[in-house]
Scaffold this motif. Sequence first.
Motif, mmCIF file in Angstrom:
data_model
loop_
_atom_site.group_PDB
_atom_site.id
_atom_site.type_symbol
_atom_site.label_atom_id
_atom_site.label_comp_id
_atom_site.label_asym_id
_atom_site.label_seq_id
_atom_site.Cartn_x
_atom_site.Cartn_y
_atom_site.Cartn_z
ATOM 1 N N GLY A 218 0.814 -1.213 0.000
ATOM 2 C CA GLY A 218 0.000 0.000 0.000
ATOM 3 C C GLY A 218 0.843 1.256 0.000
ATOM 4 N N LEU A 219 1.923 1.247 0.773
ATOM 5 C CA LEU A 219 2.808 2.405 0.839
ATOM 6 C C LEU A 219 3.409 2.716 -0.529
ATOM 7 C CD1 LEU A 219 4.150 4.365 2.959
ATOM 8 C CD2 LEU A 219 6.097 2.816 2.881
ATOM 9 N N GLN A 220 3.900 1.700 -1.210
ATOM 10 C CA GLN A 220 4.509 1.915 -2.513
ATOM 11 C C GLN A 220 3.480 2.348 -3.548
ATOM 12 O OE1 GLN A 220 7.734 1.873 -2.638
ATOM 13 N NE2 GLN A 220 7.928 2.379 -4.816
ATOM 14 N N LYS A 221 2.286 1.829 -3.437
ATOM 15 C CA LYS A 221 1.213 2.215 -4.363
ATOM 16 C C LYS A 221 0.870 3.696 -4.206
ATOM 17 C CE LYS A 221 -3.273 0.449 -5.955
ATOM 18 N NZ LYS A 221 -2.783 -0.147 -7.203
ATOM 19 N N VAL A 222 0.755 4.152 -2.962
ATOM 20 C CA VAL A 222 0.486 5.566 -2.695
ATOM 21 C C VAL A 222 1.615 6.432 -3.256
ATOM 22 C CG1 VAL A 222 0.381 7.291 -0.844
ATOM 23 C CG2 VAL A 222 -1.013 5.225 -0.697
ATOM 24 N N LEU A 223 2.825 5.977 -3.056
ATOM 25 C CA LEU A 223 3.987 6.733 -3.518
ATOM 26 C C LEU A 223 4.000 6.837 -5.050
ATOM 27 C CD1 LEU A 223 6.400 8.091 -2.074
ATOM 28 C CD2 LEU A 223 7.720 6.046 -2.604
ATOM 29 N N GLU A 224 3.848 5.717 -5.720
ATOM 30 C CA GLU A 224 3.980 5.698 -7.179
ATOM 31 C C GLU A 224 2.783 6.317 -7.901
ATOM 32 O OE1 GLU A 224 4.733 1.670 -8.271
ATOM 33 O OE2 GLU A 224 6.747 1.641 -7.388
ATOM 34 N N GLN A 257 2.232 -1.820 9.049
ATOM 35 C CA GLN A 257 2.956 -3.063 8.778
ATOM 36 C C GLN A 257 4.093 -2.873 7.771
ATOM 37 O OE1 GLN A 257 -0.660 -6.225 9.718
ATOM 38 N NE2 GLN A 257 0.112 -6.049 7.638
ATOM 39 N N ILE A 258 4.731 -1.704 7.788
ATOM 40 C CA ILE A 258 5.826 -1.440 6.859
ATOM 41 C C ILE A 258 7.085 -2.151 7.356
ATOM 42 C CG2 ILE A 258 7.120 0.357 5.650
ATOM 43 C CD1 ILE A 258 4.046 0.335 5.201
ATOM 44 N N THR A 259 7.893 -2.667 6.424
ATOM 45 C CA THR A 259 9.134 -3.343 6.758
ATOM 46 C C THR A 259 10.328 -2.426 6.499
ATOM 47 O OG1 THR A 259 9.526 -4.231 4.544
ATOM 48 C CG2 THR A 259 8.070 -5.500 5.994
ATOM 49 N N ALA A 260 11.505 -2.853 6.949
ATOM 50 C CA ALA A 260 12.724 -2.097 6.685
ATOM 51 C C ALA A 260 12.976 -1.984 5.191
ATOM 52 C CB ALA A 260 13.909 -2.769 7.375
ATOM 53 N N LYS A 261 12.741 -3.075 4.464
ATOM 54 C CA LYS A 261 12.941 -3.029 3.010
ATOM 55 C C LYS A 261 11.907 -2.120 2.352
ATOM 56 C CE LYS A 261 14.503 -6.743 1.295
ATOM 57 N NZ LYS A 261 14.660 -8.144 0.818
ATOM 58 N N THR A 323 -6.190 -2.880 0.982
ATOM 59 C CA THR A 323 -5.802 -2.541 -0.391
ATOM 60 C C THR A 323 -6.927 -1.797 -1.102
ATOM 61 O OG1 THR A 323 -4.353 -4.470 -0.517
ATOM 62 C CG2 THR A 323 -5.055 -3.488 -2.607
ATOM 63 N N ALA A 324 -8.161 -2.278 -0.947
ATOM 64 C CA ALA A 324 -9.308 -1.629 -1.592
ATOM 65 C C ALA A 324 -9.504 -0.211 -1.057
ATOM 66 C CB ALA A 324 -10.570 -2.467 -1.377
ATOM 67 N N TYR A 325 -9.348 -0.037 0.239
ATOM 68 C CA TYR A 325 -9.490 1.290 0.848
ATOM 69 C C TYR A 325 -8.443 2.254 0.289
ATOM 70 C CZ TYR A 325 -10.201 4.789 4.546
ATOM 71 O OH TYR A 325 -10.483 5.942 5.218
ATOM 72 N N ILE A 326 -7.215 1.781 0.179
ATOM 73 C CA ILE A 326 -6.136 2.623 -0.339
ATOM 74 C C ILE A 326 -6.377 2.981 -1.800
ATOM 75 C CG2 ILE A 326 -3.672 2.644 -0.917
ATOM 76 C CD1 ILE A 326 -3.232 0.998 1.667
ATOM 77 N N ASP A 327 -6.850 2.039 -2.595
ATOM 78 C CA ASP A 327 -7.167 2.320 -4.003
ATOM 79 C C ASP A 327 -8.185 3.451 -4.120
ATOM 80 O OD1 ASP A 327 -5.468 0.388 -4.964
ATOM 81 O OD2 ASP A 327 -7.016 -1.152 -5.196
#
Length: 448
Positions: A218-224, A257-261, A323-327
Motif C-alpha cells: 500500500g505504501l509503494q502504491k500511494v507513492l507511485e 505493517q511497513i518493513t525495513a525493506k 488494499t481496496a481502501y487505499i485504491d
Amino acid sequence: MMARETGGNENVPLGLVFFPAFDWKISTTHPERPERLLYTRDQLLEEGLLDHPAIREYNPLVASWRSIERVHVGAPSLAAWVTEAHRVSAGGAIAAAEAVMSGEVKRAFALVRPPGHHAMTMVHGIRGFCTINIEAVMLAHIRRHYGIRKIAVVDTDVHHGDGSQDVFYHDPDTLYISFHQDGRTLYPGTGFMSEYGGPQAIGSTVNIPLPPGTGDEGLQKVLEELVMPILADFEPELVINSAGQDNHFSDPLANMQITAKGYAKLADTLQADIAVLEGGYSVQEALPYVNTGIILAMAGLDYSGVVEPAFDAQRYRQKADVTAYIDDLIKQWQRQWQQRRQMQADYLVGMGDYWHETRHLYYDETGITEHREEKIRLYPQRLGWHSIYSSSQSGPFGSQRVYAMFIPWQADEICRRDAYDEALRAKKEGKATRYVVVDPMKDIQEDI
C-alpha cells in the motif's frame, strides 16, 4: 529538482549527521530516548558503512536563535522551552542541508533528536515529543541563504505532522505531503483530506490518511500513483523527507505493517535531497534495520539484503480490504489534486479582505491548552500577512497572552508596511502582554 554545484570530485552520494542528544529526554522510560540512534550507529559500524566511500559523516551545528526565530515565537519566550539539545538537533538538519547545497554530497540524512514535526509556529511547550520544528527551521535557513522558492516536504511518519502543517499551511510555494495512519485511530487526530491548505494556498497541503494495517504494498502504491505524480506537477527545486519510521510493523505506538525493506524502497523511489529523522520507537527490532535500509538506498547502494529478524511475510501481508481502501483513497486525491485551482478560486469568492479562524491546541507533554485567533490579509495579487493572537491559562509560566505577526517570506514592501501597521493597531487594543513581528527574509523577530 534544482541542479547544484558538484564541487569537482567531492560530490559524495550521501552525507550523514548523527546527534543522539545524550543530555535530553522527557523521562528515563520515555520511548523518545538516545538509544533510538545508538543501536543504529552500532549497526552501521558493524556493517562498515561509515567507512564506505559513498558515505561521508558530518558534525551537527548549533542552530542560532536567529534561525529558530524565523519560524517560531515562544510564550513567554523561546528560551523558556528550547534547550541546547533542540538547537543542535535543528543544527544537525542545517548541517545536512549545507552539505547538499554546497555540492559536497548529492543527498544527506540527518539522524538527530529531539524530533520536530508536531511543533507549531507558537511554542507554549512540548507537543508529541516536539518543541521546535527542525525541518521548518532548516527549510527557512535554505530559503534565506540560497534563494530557493519551491520546496516539497514529504512526511512519512506514522503520526500526522500537525506542526509542519501549521507552519506551511499558508505558503503556496511549500508543498506539504503527509501519509500517516488515519487520525481517527491515532495521535494527534488530524491530517484529513479536508485539510488542504489555507486561503492563499489551497492544495499545497496533501494529507493521505492510511488505514491501520497498511503494508509495503500500500505504501509503494500511494507513492507511485499519487505522491510522485503530485511532485512532478509541483516541480520542486528541493525535496525534503520528514523521515519518521514508526510505520514499522513492530512499532509500539502505531498499527501499521511497513518493513525495513519497504522503507528502503520508499527512499529509493522518493529520491529526496535531504532526509531528517522524525519518529520511530521500536528501538531494537526496527530502527537499526530501517535506518540501514534508508541509508543504503539514499547512497545508491544495494539494500536487497536488509531484513529485520522479526519479519514474517505471511503475518505482515496487507489484507484485501486495506488494499481496496487505499485504491479508493488514491482516486479521491487524484480528483482533488486536479481540482485544486478551481477550489482556490471558489474558496475566495465573497471572502473580502480578511480570513479568520479560531482554534484550540493541546500540548500533551506539558498539559497546556492554547487558544488561537488567526487572521490573514487577502490581497488580489500578493501574499498577505498572517497574525496569531495566542493565549494559555496554565503551565509552569502561568497565563500567557502573545500576539505574533508573521510576514511571509515572499512579502513585498507593501505587505511589510501593512503588517507593521496592523501589529501596531493590535497593540493599541491591548489584548496581549507581548507583541512580536517576524520577518524571516530580513532576519527580524522583534518585540514592538
